[in-house]
Design a protein around this motif. Structure first.
Motif, PDB file in Angstrom:
ATOM      1  N   ALA A 157       0.920  -1.141   0.126  1.00  9.38           N
ATOM      2  CA  ALA A 157       0.007  -0.012   0.138  1.00  9.38           C
ATOM      3  C   ALA A 157       0.919   1.370   0.021  1.00  9.38           C
ATOM      4  O   ALA A 157       0.609   2.417  -0.798  1.00  9.38           O
ATOM      5  CB  ALA A 157      -0.785   0.081   1.252  1.00  9.38           C
ATOM      6  N   PHE A 184      -7.817   0.501  -2.921  1.00 11.06           N
ATOM      7  CA  PHE A 184      -7.512   0.034  -1.468  1.00 11.06           C
ATOM      8  C   PHE A 184      -8.737  -0.366  -0.862  1.00 11.06           C
ATOM      9  O   PHE A 184      -8.981  -0.754   0.368  1.00 11.06           O
ATOM     10  CB  PHE A 184      -6.964   0.913  -0.650  1.00 11.06           C
ATOM     11  CG  PHE A 184      -5.544   1.363  -1.019  1.00 11.06           C
ATOM     12  CD1 PHE A 184      -4.888   0.786  -1.841  1.00 11.06           C
ATOM     13  CD2 PHE A 184      -4.797   2.408  -0.367  1.00 11.06           C
ATOM     14  CE1 PHE A 184      -3.424   1.032  -2.215  1.00 11.06           C
ATOM     15  CE2 PHE A 184      -3.405   2.625  -0.570  1.00 11.06           C
ATOM     16  CZ  PHE A 184      -2.837   2.046  -1.638  1.00 11.06           C
ATOM     17  N   LEU A 189      -5.602  -5.083   0.849  1.00 11.86           N
ATOM     18  CA  LEU A 189      -5.258  -3.710   0.841  1.00 11.86           C
ATOM     19  C   LEU A 189      -6.123  -2.868   1.458  1.00 11.86           C
ATOM     20  O   LEU A 189      -5.719  -1.810   2.300  1.00 11.86           O
ATOM     21  CB  LEU A 189      -5.151  -2.980  -0.477  1.00 11.86           C
ATOM     22  CG  LEU A 189      -3.976  -3.800  -1.329  1.00 11.86           C
ATOM     23  CD1 LEU A 189      -4.163  -2.931  -2.701  1.00 11.86           C
ATOM     24  CD2 LEU A 189      -2.400  -3.360  -0.839  1.00 11.86           C
ATOM     25  N   ARG A 206      -0.193   4.759   6.852  1.00  5.82           N
ATOM     26  CA  ARG A 206      -0.288   3.458   6.802  1.00  5.82           C
ATOM     27  C   ARG A 206      -0.532   2.958   8.342  1.00  5.82           C
ATOM     28  O   ARG A 206      -0.272   3.939   9.173  1.00  5.82           O
ATOM     29  CB  ARG A 206       0.968   2.539   6.093  1.00  5.82           C
ATOM     30  CG  ARG A 206       2.007   3.043   6.826  1.00  5.82           C
ATOM     31  CD  ARG A 206       3.449   2.399   6.091  1.00  5.82           C
ATOM     32  NE  ARG A 206       3.124   0.723   6.466  1.00  5.82           N
ATOM     33  CZ  ARG A 206       4.168  -0.048   5.930  1.00  5.82           C
ATOM     34  NH1 ARG A 206       5.093   0.482   5.093  1.00  5.82           N
ATOM     35  NH2 ARG A 206       3.891  -1.371   6.094  1.00  5.82           N
TER      36      ARG A 206
END
Length: 229
Positions: A157, A184, A189, A206
């Motif tokens: 990602a 995503f 993901l 993230r």
């Protein structure tokens, strides 16, 4: 236009964005062939990622290069580089409505050299989804070292978000945040991070850490959930 021609057209369109968007096609030639007598040729069939000594050897060399005794750190660094080299072109292809290349291990050559990872396609074939392309390598890496699958998908990602950030600064007209949210939207993901609203920029945070801070002299990355180090 044939599938081969469409994929090659897409790769030509995106290769000028940065070196991470350059993905060459064809069998390594001359002294760079996997069967070359040159000891430093080092090219492997992509399926060697999934079994045999090639991947463990690459992780050992990464650990030596970065002076770490933590094999999971070397594994994370390998997969971060792997996804950056392969998913950047895939994301760019989506951004220009091009044909994303097939980046499954069965369609790759790869080698790890002192200056980093190199990859190239065997054939200019149209690809499948990111999850299907990356999952065999996630499982291979996880199978030889105790690194979390979620961390590896977070690396994927992060690489994709980094590609979107570079694309947003180019002359390609695409809503990169909307594209990222689309990419995503589904597991594995989904839940790896989130896009943070920021005028004129792609900002991604993230939910896992790539472990770069575990290296001597390392720190946290710009998209890391940990406090800056």
């Amino acid at each position: 236009m044939s599938e081969f021609a469409r994929v090659l057209t897409t790769l030509r369109q995106i290769r000028g964005l940065s070196p991470f968007f350059v993905l060459d096609v064809g069998r390594p030639t001359d002294g760079d062939r996997p069967d070359s007598d040159r000891p430093d040729s080092g090219w492997h069939d992509g399926e060697d990622l999934l079994h045999g000594p090639a991947l463990p050897d690459a992780l050992d060399r990464i650990a030596t290069r970065y002076r770490t005794t933590e094999r999971r750190v070397a594994a994370s660094l390998f997969f971060l580089s792997y996804t950056a080299r392969l998913l950047s072109p895939v994301v760019a292809a989506r951004a220009i409505d091009g044909v994303a290349p097939d980046v499954r291990p069965t369609n790759l050559w790869w080698r790890y050299r002192p200056d980093g990872l190199q990859v190239r396609l065997k054939d200019p074939l149209a690809g499948v989804g990111v999850a299907e392309s990356m999952e065999p390598v996630v499982e291979a890496v996880h199978g030889i070292t105790p690194v979390a699958r979620g961390l590896l998908w977070g690396n994927a990602a992060s690489s994709m978000a980094g590609a979107l950030r570079m694309i947003s600064r180019s002359d390609i007209t695409a809503d990169c945040v909307a594209l990222g949210e689309e990419l995503f939207a589904d597991p594995p993901l989904k839940g790896t991070g989130e896009f943070i609203p920021f005028p004129g920029e792609v900002v991604f945070r993230r939910r896992s850490c790539c472990l770069y801070y575990r290296l001597d002299g390392g720190g946290t990355c710009g998209d890391c959930p940990l406090p800056p180090r």
